[in-house]
Design a protein around this motif. Structure first.
Motif: not given
Lengths: 480, 107
Positions: A163, A166, A170, A224, A244, B22-23, B26, B60, B62-64, B66-67, B70-73
């Motif tokens: 962790l 990680f 990140y 853009y 990351h 302008p941009f 989408q 595990l 908790i680790i996922f 975290a992943q 980290a990948n949150m959009r």
């Protein structure tokens, strides 16, 4: 005796029970396993320990009674109020007698179990219980115990370390990705660069100093640009490696992936003729021809024309007609990027490009470019590739098909449109039929329900009739 | 640019400020977003950790988590799932390490 002991232990039980709740940190599996047995053990433990204390406290009096020093003050204190001279030996004997009686008294009261029961189990149990009790919270003394506790903490140590790694990764990976994206923007979108010379509006925001890049997630950056002839706008999307994310980083060790940048150019409706054209590395081109819809429908692989300079060996061209392919692959392009020599030097980051006026989606006329991104400090390597973008915008913006080719493409498009229309109609019809079938089903179900209701009603009627038949008799019997 | 005459048409400026748009980001429907596998895995591991009292599984999870974090959009959208996974994971760890309370919780 035993009974008393049991009662004591029972009384102790509620006292001991909450203790594990309070003394939380007992993570080991061993304690968890031995928990049920541990009850007994702990009971014994506590019971043992306390009697032990009693023993320890009380045993001294036993010795004290024998030994001189302590009785002396007692006797003195006792003797002081008493008449001093007469009885020196007597008080002592008197005192000794009570003392012995008190000891007997003590023995009967509380020592009942102790002298007989406790001493035998004492030595082994004390050693047994004492060591785990010490080792569990402190994790020190015996090597075996430490081994057990180490093993049980292995998971925590590994996961915790991962962790931490990680989290560190990140931040470093995020910084790395940002640096790469910024390096690209600095090279191609700042003042005096390719995009600045070609587009009047750069960046995703509004106003003069709008941010150039839009960050989407940690590894996707968008750029853009707009305000150029022949096109409405250009959107570059950088998809970088998930630096990351340590897990995908590890995964990418097995399945390598690349940093990519893709450009989408939205062409003006009137500026693009009927062109379907694509170019990619040989293998990828075959895949594209099969999978990309407009290429599949309108275009085919174009063989290398003889007697003309053509693209490098590794590349293959997909096009609607030879004429389009020939017109779009100009001398300049061959010389700069796609020719045999130039491609070796400048083309290693080239992945594919794809121009189409039949692009599926909201905007039909589009140019797509896909390149690999070099390292942040080698950004200049892809200058020629990026320069392809405005070049092709101009080339295609000006391009007009010959009337012969045009009629051909027209026919193809009409045919495609007809097919699409037919498909649409089929889909509509299917939907209609589905609806009809559903309605029919609903009706049938309702009917079935109705019929079921009818059956039930009939049954109910029958029952009432039978009841009626039975009723008079009942009355008769009651009447009696 | 000047090195290659690609823009031989740079006789006149290709820029057209009047045509600049302008941009407009989408709008992406939630269905089009890439599936958040790590969040899903985290939930699975978290539930498994709580159910079977298996602490590695909770770790595990908790680790996922975290992943996934980290990948949150999309913050609002993803946070729900992640927080759920996180809850399961932490619950698993709590029940694991405050273990002796088990008989009570097991009912």
């Amino acid at each position: 005796m035993h009974g008393i002991y049991c009662i004591i232990s029972l009384l102790r039980l509620p006292l001991i029970l909450p203790s594990p709740l309070v003394f939380v940190p007992r993570p080991t599996a061993s304690t968890a396993d031995s928990h049920f047995e541990g009850f007994d053990a702990e009971d014994d433990d506590a019971v043992d320990e306390e009697p032990l204390d009693h023993h320890a406290i009380r045993s001294p009096p036993l010795t004290q009674s024998d030994s001189q020093p302590t009785p002396d003050p007692e006797t003195q204190s006792n003797s002081d109020p008493n008449p001093v001279p007469t009885s020196d030996p007597l008080p002592q004997s008197d005192l000794q007698k009570p003392s012995t009686t008190t000891f007997e008294y003590w023995d009967e009261d509380e020592f009942e179990g102790l002298p007989v029961e406790q001493p035998p189990p004492e030595p082994p149990k004390v050693t047994e219980n004492a060591t785990p009790d010490d080792s569990d919270p402190k994790t020190t003394p015996k090597p075996q115990e430490t081994a057990v506790s180490k093993k049980s903490f292995m998971v925590e140590i590994i996961c915790g370390a991962f962790l931490i790694a990680f989290v560190i990764n990140y931040f470093t990976g995020k910084r790395e990705n940002e640096n790469l994206a910024l390096a690209w923007a600095a090279k191609f979108a700042t003042k005096g660069s390719i995009f600045e010379k070609n587009f009047s509006l750069l960046g995703v925001g509004e106003g003069e100093d709008s941010p150039l890049l839009l960050k989407e997630g940690q590894n996707v950056f968008k750029f853009y640009a707009s305000g150029r002839r022949y096109c409405q706008g250009l959107l570059a999307t950088m998809e970088l490696k998930s630096r990351h994310d340590l897990i995908s980083k590890l995964f990418n060790l097995v399945v390598p992936c690349k940093d990519e940048i893709s450009f989408e150019v939205y062409m003006n409706e009137e500026a693009m003729d009927q062109v379907v054209f694509a170019m990619a590395k040989k293998k990828a081109a075959k895949g594209m021809q099969k999978e990309v819809r407009d290429l599949q429908r309108f275009a085919g692989l174009v063989a290398n024309p003889s007697g003309r300079k053509w693209v490098a060996e590794e590349l293959s061209v997909i096009s609607e007609s030879k004429e389009v392919a020939g017109d779009l692959i100009t001398e300049a392009v061959l010389e700069q990027v796609f020719g045999d020599k130039a491609f070796e030097k400048y083309g290693k980051d080239f992945i594919s490009m794809h121009f189409s006026d039949q692009h599926p989606g909201t905007h039909k006329k589009m140019l797509l470019f896909k390149f690999g991104l070099p390292d942040a400090n080698r950004m200049a390597d892809m200058t020629r590739l990026v320069a392809l973008v405005p070049y092709y915008i101009d080339l295609i913006g000006r391009y007009k098909l010959s009337s012969q080719a045009r009629s051909k493409t027209e026919a193809a498009r009409v045919k495609a449109a007809q097919e699409a229309y037919k498909e649409l109609q089929n889909a509509r019809q299917e939907a209609l039929q589905k609806k009809k079938a559903e309605r029919k089903k609903m009706l049938e179900e309702a009917e079935a329900k109705l019929s079921a209701d009818a059956v039930r009603k009939k049954e109910a009627k029958d029952r009432t009739r039978q009841m009626k038949k039975a009723m008079p008799r009942m009355k008769m019997t009651r009447g009696h | 640019m000047s090195s290659h005459n690609n823009n031989s048409a740079s006789v006149n400026d290709p820029r057209q400020p009047s045509a600049a748009k302008p941009f407009v980001a989408q709008p992406v429907s939630p269905q089009d977003l890439p599936v958040d596998y790590s969040g899903f895995i985290a939930v699975v591991f978290g539930i498994a950790g709580v159910m079977f009292r298996y602490k590695l599984s909770s770790w595990l999870a908790i680790i996922f988590c975290a992943q996934s974090l980290a990948n949150m959009r999309n913050v609002e959208n993803d946070l729900k799932q992640i927080s759920m996974a996180m809850m399961f994971a932490i619950m698993g760890l709590v029940t694991n390490y405050l273990g002796p309370a088990r008989p009570g919780t097991q009912s």
